[in-house]
Design a protein around this motif. Sequence first.
Motif: not given
Length: 215
Positions: A4-13, A33-40, A44-52
């Motif tokens: 299994x490959x673990x899908x990770x979203x990174x969230x840090x400003x 890494x399936x996405x990166x976000x600079x704020x909360x 939330x938006x990226x979780x919807x599209x990337x399903x980490x």
Amino acid sequence: MNDRVVRVLLVDDHDLVRAGLAALLDAAPDVTVVGEAADGEQAVDLVRSTAPDVVLMDLSMPVMDGVAATRALLAERPQTQVLVLTSFSDRDRVREALGAGAIGYLLKDSTPAEVLAGVRAAANQGSPLDPRVARELLTTTIAPADRPDPAAGFSPRELEVLRLVAKGLANKQIGRTLGISERTVKVHLGNVFRRIDVQDRTSAALWARDHLPPE
């Protein structure tokens, strides 16, 4: 991880932090890494599209902080696991994050191996906690040996009344058991209620079950 490959979203400003984490995680064969976000809010938006599988979440960020983001994204996608990675180890921040639904809590001075192990554990619904964070929690969840006995503030009679309330006895039954009047039982109960800051006998019974040692 059984291929299994673990899908990770990174969230840090901080761009540099995200870049370092992305390099670390993408170098592991079982993590991507399936996405990166600079704020909360972005998170939330990226979780919807990337399903980490796992969101690696900072706490102190603009627009929406990590606690609010954790609460919001888990409300929409509860199967995602949030692993906090932050600089804060004080118990209030830890409790806020875990109370919002985070499954684990690591500090930013963790080693690369510890971060990778934490991500893998979170993906398997483990609860990785930095040892310093665990100590902070334990100082408030386990009573020290020198902490006063919760029963120490009661008179012997008040303690007897409270124990009988916890057993479900009515005031008249308590009076018969102890050989005192029902009115006296009510006086003792009033003192007990004020001492433990409750308004009814049900709350007093629950308090007694949680705080009083066995007879």
